[in-house]
Design a protein around this motif. Structure first.
Motif, PDB file in Angstrom:
ATOM      1  N   ASN A   1       0.829  -1.205   0.000  1.00 50.92           N
ATOM      2  CA  ASN A   1       0.000   0.000   0.000  1.00 50.92           C
ATOM      3  C   ASN A   1       0.866   1.259   0.000  1.00 50.92           C
ATOM      4  O   ASN A   1       2.009   1.251   0.453  1.00 50.92           O
ATOM      5  CB  ASN A   1      -0.927   0.019   1.223  1.00 50.92           C
ATOM      6  N   TYR A   2       0.287   2.339  -0.494  1.00 52.47           N
ATOM      7  CA  TYR A   2       0.954   3.643  -0.495  1.00 52.47           C
ATOM      8  C   TYR A   2       0.739   4.328   0.859  1.00 52.47           C
ATOM      9  O   TYR A   2      -0.356   4.254   1.410  1.00 52.47           O
ATOM     10  CB  TYR A   2       0.371   4.511  -1.619  1.00 52.47           C
ATOM     11  N   PRO A   3       1.760   4.970   1.411  1.00 54.62           N
ATOM     12  CA  PRO A   3       3.150   5.061   0.952  1.00 54.62           C
ATOM     13  C   PRO A   3       3.907   3.763   1.257  1.00 54.62           C
ATOM     14  O   PRO A   3       3.695   3.157   2.313  1.00 54.62           O
ATOM     15  CB  PRO A   3       3.709   6.237   1.744  1.00 54.62           C
ATOM     16  N   ALA A   4       4.770   3.372   0.346  1.00 54.04           N
ATOM     17  CA  ALA A   4       5.364   2.039   0.414  1.00 54.04           C
ATOM     18  C   ALA A   4       6.748   2.003   1.036  1.00 54.04           C
ATOM     19  O   ALA A   4       7.351   0.930   1.136  1.00 54.04           O
ATOM     20  CB  ALA A   4       5.426   1.444  -0.996  1.00 54.04           C
ATOM     21  N   GLY A   5       7.264   3.142   1.466  1.00 55.56           N
ATOM     22  CA  GLY A   5       8.609   3.161   2.015  1.00 55.56           C
ATOM     23  C   GLY A   5       8.789   2.236   3.207  1.00 55.56           C
ATOM     24  O   GLY A   5       9.729   1.435   3.260  1.00 55.56           O
ATOM     25  N   LYS A   6       7.891   2.320   4.165  1.00 61.46           N
ATOM     26  CA  LYS A   6       8.014   1.486   5.376  1.00 61.46           C
ATOM     27  C   LYS A   6       7.785   0.001   5.078  1.00 61.46           C
ATOM     28  O   LYS A   6       8.540  -0.841   5.578  1.00 61.46           O
ATOM     29  CB  LYS A   6       7.057   1.968   6.458  1.00 61.46           C
ATOM     30  N   PRO A   7       6.746  -0.375   4.290  1.00 61.17           N
ATOM     31  CA  PRO A   7       6.570  -1.799   3.977  1.00 61.17           C
ATOM     32  C   PRO A   7       7.790  -2.420   3.290  1.00 61.17           C
ATOM     33  O   PRO A   7       8.162  -3.558   3.587  1.00 61.17           O
ATOM     34  CB  PRO A   7       5.348  -1.807   3.060  1.00 61.17           C
ATOM     35  N   VAL A   8       8.410  -1.679   2.373  1.00 62.44           N
ATOM     36  CA  VAL A   8       9.607  -2.194   1.704  1.00 62.44           C
ATOM     37  C   VAL A   8      10.739  -2.329   2.713  1.00 62.44           C
ATOM     38  O   VAL A   8      11.469  -3.330   2.736  1.00 62.44           O
ATOM     39  CB  VAL A   8      10.032  -1.276   0.537  1.00 62.44           C
ATOM     40  N   ASP A   9      10.892  -1.331   3.576  1.00 61.03           N
ATOM     41  CA  ASP A   9      11.932  -1.347   4.612  1.00 61.03           C
ATOM     42  C   ASP A   9      11.713  -2.506   5.583  1.00 61.03           C
ATOM     43  O   ASP A   9      12.673  -3.136   6.039  1.00 61.03           O
ATOM     44  CB  ASP A   9      11.912  -0.011   5.348  1.00 61.03           C
ATOM     45  N   ASP A  10      10.459  -2.795   5.896  1.00 63.28           N
ATOM     46  CA  ASP A  10      10.145  -3.904   6.806  1.00 63.28           C
ATOM     47  C   ASP A  10      10.405  -5.261   6.157  1.00 63.28           C
ATOM     48  O   ASP A  10      10.821  -6.214   6.823  1.00 63.28           O
ATOM     49  CB  ASP A  10       8.674  -3.828   7.238  1.00 63.28           C
ATOM     50  N   ALA A  11      10.145  -5.356   4.842  1.00 64.37           N
ATOM     51  CA  ALA A  11      10.310  -6.633   4.139  1.00 64.37           C
ATOM     52  C   ALA A  11      11.774  -6.956   3.849  1.00 64.37           C
ATOM     53  O   ALA A  11      12.168  -8.130   3.799  1.00 64.37           O
ATOM     54  CB  ALA A  11       9.517  -6.615   2.829  1.00 64.37           C
ATOM     55  N   ALA A  12      12.583  -5.920   3.671  1.00 62.56           N
ATOM     56  CA  ALA A  12      13.974  -6.117   3.249  1.00 62.56           C
ATOM     57  C   ALA A  12      14.786  -7.025   4.181  1.00 62.56           C
ATOM     58  O   ALA A  12      15.490  -7.932   3.708  1.00 62.56           O
ATOM     59  CB  ALA A  12      14.658  -4.761   3.090  1.00 62.56           C
ATOM     60  N   PRO A  13      14.721  -6.846   5.511  1.00 57.67           N
ATOM     61  CA  PRO A  13      15.523  -7.720   6.395  1.00 57.67           C
ATOM     62  C   PRO A  13      15.062  -9.168   6.391  1.00 57.67           C
ATOM     63  O   PRO A  13      15.795 -10.052   6.848  1.00 57.67           O
ATOM     64  CB  PRO A  13      15.309  -7.093   7.791  1.00 57.67           C
ATOM     65  N   LEU A  14      13.863  -9.421   5.881  1.00 65.51           N
ATOM     66  CA  LEU A  14      13.328 -10.781   5.850  1.00 65.51           C
ATOM     67  C   LEU A  14      13.781 -11.559   4.617  1.00 65.51           C
ATOM     68  O   LEU A  14      13.542 -12.763   4.517  1.00 65.51           O
ATOM     69  CB  LEU A  14      11.795 -10.738   5.879  1.00 65.51           C
ATOM     70  N   GLY A  15      14.415 -10.847   3.676  1.00 63.41           N
ATOM     71  CA  GLY A  15      14.840 -11.488   2.437  1.00 63.41           C
ATOM     72  C   GLY A  15      16.345 -11.495   2.270  1.00 63.41           C
ATOM     73  O   GLY A  15      17.095 -11.108   3.162  1.00 63.41           O
ATOM     74  N   LYS A  16      16.776 -11.947   1.084  1.00 64.96           N
ATOM     75  CA  LYS A  16      18.201 -11.992   0.742  1.00 64.96           C
ATOM     76  C   LYS A  16      18.435 -11.245  -0.573  1.00 64.96           C
ATOM     77  O   LYS A  16      17.533 -11.137  -1.409  1.00 64.96           O
ATOM     78  CB  LYS A  16      18.669 -13.445   0.606  1.00 64.96           C
ATOM     79  N   HIS A  17      19.645 -10.771  -0.742  1.00 64.43           N
ATOM     80  CA  HIS A  17      19.993 -10.027  -1.951  1.00 64.43           C
ATOM     81  C   HIS A  17      20.290 -11.044  -3.065  1.00 64.43           C
ATOM     82  O   HIS A  17      21.434 -11.357  -3.372  1.00 64.43           O
ATOM     83  CB  HIS A  17      21.224  -9.161  -1.683  1.00 64.43           C
ATOM     84  N   THR A  18      19.226 -11.556  -3.688  1.00 65.56           N
ATOM     85  CA  THR A  18      19.384 -12.628  -4.685  1.00 65.56           C
ATOM     86  C   THR A  18      19.162 -12.160  -6.115  1.00 65.56           C
ATOM     87  O   THR A  18      19.478 -12.888  -7.052  1.00 65.56           O
ATOM     88  CB  THR A  18      18.395 -13.773  -4.391  1.00 65.56           C
ATOM     89  N   TYR A  19      18.600 -10.969  -6.285  1.00 61.17           N
ATOM     90  CA  TYR A  19      18.353 -10.450  -7.627  1.00 61.17           C
ATOM     91  C   TYR A  19      19.448  -9.448  -8.005  1.00 61.17           C
ATOM     92  O   TYR A  19      20.249  -9.017  -7.165  1.00 61.17           O
ATOM     93  CB  TYR A  19      16.992  -9.749  -7.691  1.00 61.17           C
ATOM     94  N   THR A  20      19.452  -9.086  -9.286  1.00 63.89           N
ATOM     95  CA  THR A  20      20.368  -8.058  -9.784  1.00 63.89           C
ATOM     96  C   THR A  20      19.552  -6.929 -10.397  1.00 63.89           C
ATOM     97  O   THR A  20      18.723  -7.172 -11.280  1.00 63.89           O
ATOM     98  CB  THR A  20      21.334  -8.625 -10.844  1.00 63.89           C
ATOM     99  N   LEU A  21      19.769  -5.716  -9.916  1.00 64.61           N
ATOM    100  CA  LEU A  21      19.024  -4.567 -10.406  1.00 64.61           C
ATOM    101  C   LEU A  21      19.986  -3.468 -10.854  1.00 64.61           C
ATOM    102  O   LEU A  21      21.018  -3.235 -10.207  1.00 64.61           O
ATOM    103  CB  LEU A  21      18.101  -4.020  -9.311  1.00 64.61           C
ATOM    104  N   PRO A  22      19.648  -2.779 -11.951  1.00 61.13           N
ATOM    105  CA  PRO A  22      20.531  -1.717 -12.455  1.00 61.13           C
ATOM    106  C   PRO A  22      20.342  -0.422 -11.670  1.00 61.13           C
ATOM    107  O   PRO A  22      19.246  -0.116 -11.213  1.00 61.13           O
ATOM    108  CB  PRO A  22      20.042  -1.531 -13.895  1.00 61.13           C
ATOM    109  N   ILE A  23      21.428   0.344 -11.523  1.00 62.53           N
ATOM    110  CA  ILE A  23      21.311   1.648 -10.895  1.00 62.53           C
ATOM    111  C   ILE A  23      22.480   2.526 -11.340  1.00 62.53           C
ATOM    112  O   ILE A  23      23.585   2.054 -11.575  1.00 62.53           O
ATOM    113  CB  ILE A  23      21.278   1.553  -9.349  1.00 62.53           C
ATOM    114  N   TYR A  24      22.193   3.814 -11.450  1.00 61.04           N
ATOM    115  CA  TYR A  24      23.203   4.797 -11.857  1.00 61.04           C
ATOM    116  C   TYR A  24      24.122   5.083 -10.676  1.00 61.04           C
ATOM    117  O   TYR A  24      23.663   5.415  -9.587  1.00 61.04           O
ATOM    118  CB  TYR A  24      22.497   6.079 -12.296  1.00 61.04           C
ATOM    119  N   GLU A  25      25.439   4.923 -10.897  1.00 56.48           N
ATOM    120  CA  GLU A  25      26.384   5.227  -9.823  1.00 56.48           C
ATOM    121  C   GLU A  25      27.690   5.748 -10.422  1.00 56.48           C
ATOM    122  O   GLU A  25      28.720   5.070 -10.397  1.00 56.48           O
ATOM    123  CB  GLU A  25      26.650   4.008  -8.936  1.00 56.48           C
ATOM    124  N   SER A  26      27.646   6.946 -10.964  1.00 56.79           N
ATOM    125  CA  SER A  26      28.852   7.569 -11.495  1.00 56.79           C
ATOM    126  C   SER A  26      29.774   7.969 -10.345  1.00 56.79           C
ATOM    127  O   SER A  26      29.332   8.506  -9.339  1.00 56.79           O
ATOM    128  CB  SER A  26      28.489   8.822 -12.316  1.00 56.79           C
TER     129      SER A  26
END
Length: 267
Positions: free
Chosen positions: A44-69
């Motif tokens: 649900n919106y706003p989604a910042g807290k739900p994503v933050d809450d879900a993150a520690p329950l998972g693992k960094h298994t995917y690959t996502l692109p991001i700009y980092e000059s």
């Protein structure tokens, strides 16, 4: 570091109201990216807290692109937003399970990594001794943890985060901003003789202070201004003089229509 739904900026702050923007988002703000990605994850919106809450329950298994000059202090989050959307669509087309917690973890690790890395770059380049993180996304626990880990490795650098309850309190932010603006004399109220309405707030101080307030109002009214007298103390002599007594609401009266005993004040 200013991080919110509308801003993502690295600002060199030399003093209050002495700022230099070092870098900023080239597209979406980080909070906006959280909301858009969270919607794809069915949060649900706003989604910042739900994503933050879900993150520690998972693992960094995917690959996502991001700009980092490494040559500037700018940010870009439109790429990772599209990356999440494409990943989810591909999984649906192949009938593959979308591991929401893993996706949230990967997204947050990637985004927070860029925010921290850019901040640390600025700290080293400008010999910064105090890092402040502000804005709604400053409440993100992942950002707090990773930023603290990075700053703890640097000697003589202080890190400040606002309390959680103040991260999204715009009223407090504006009040504090106004306080320092007042201290620096950046804001001076100049009363001109042609202003449409001038408000005078009566302060505590008894009849003497009230008389001063009335006299000031009378002078301004005489000069052709429309004047409003405001008093937040329902028991004050000003309120009683106005005949506007009310326990629940502040007294506001037009000086030109006052009914008070000393009519000379209006002459």
């Amino acid at each position: 570091l200013v991080v919110s739904g509308g801003h993502t900026e690295l600002v060199l702050m030399k003093d209050h109201y002495e700022f230099e923007v070092l870098g900023q988002t080239l597209d979406d703000a980080v909070g906006e990216a959280y909301d858009k990605v969270g919607r794809v994850m069915n949060f649900n919106y706003p989604a910042g807290k739900p994503v933050d809450d879900a993150a520690p329950l998972g693992k960094h298994t995917y690959t996502l692109p991001i700009y980092e000059s490494k040559d500037d202090y700018n940010f870009s989050f439109s790429g990772i937003k599209s990356g999440v959307l494409n990943l989810v669509n591909k999984c649906k087309m192949k009938n593959e399970e979308i591991r929401i917690n893993d996706l949230a973890c990967t997204f947050q690790d990637t985004v927070v990594g860029v925010l921290v890395n850019k901040t640390i770059k600025a700290v080293k380049d400008f010999n910064i001794k105090h890092v402040i993180v502000a804005g709604g996304v400053a409440a993100n626990r992942g950002l707090r943890e990773h930023m603290k880990e990075a700053i703890d490795k640097m000697e003589g650098v202080k890190l400040t985060f606002p309390s959680f309850k103040y991260c999204t309190d715009n009223a407090v932010m504006i009040a504090v901003s106004g306080y320092f603006k007042y201290k620096l004399n950046k804001y001076k109220r100049r009363i001109t003789m042609k202003e449409r309405t001038i408000a005078i707030v009566n302060q505590k101080g008894g009849v003497a202070k009230t008389t001063t307030t009335l006299n000031l109002g009378a002078e301004l009214a005489k000069a052709g201004n429309k004047v409003l007298l405001v008093d937040f103390d329902p028991q004050s002599s000003l309120t009683i003089a106005l005949g506007q007594f009310d326990e629940n609401i502040p007294s506001i009266a037009d000086l030109m229509q006052l009914e008070i005993e000393d009519r000379d004040l209006l002459n």
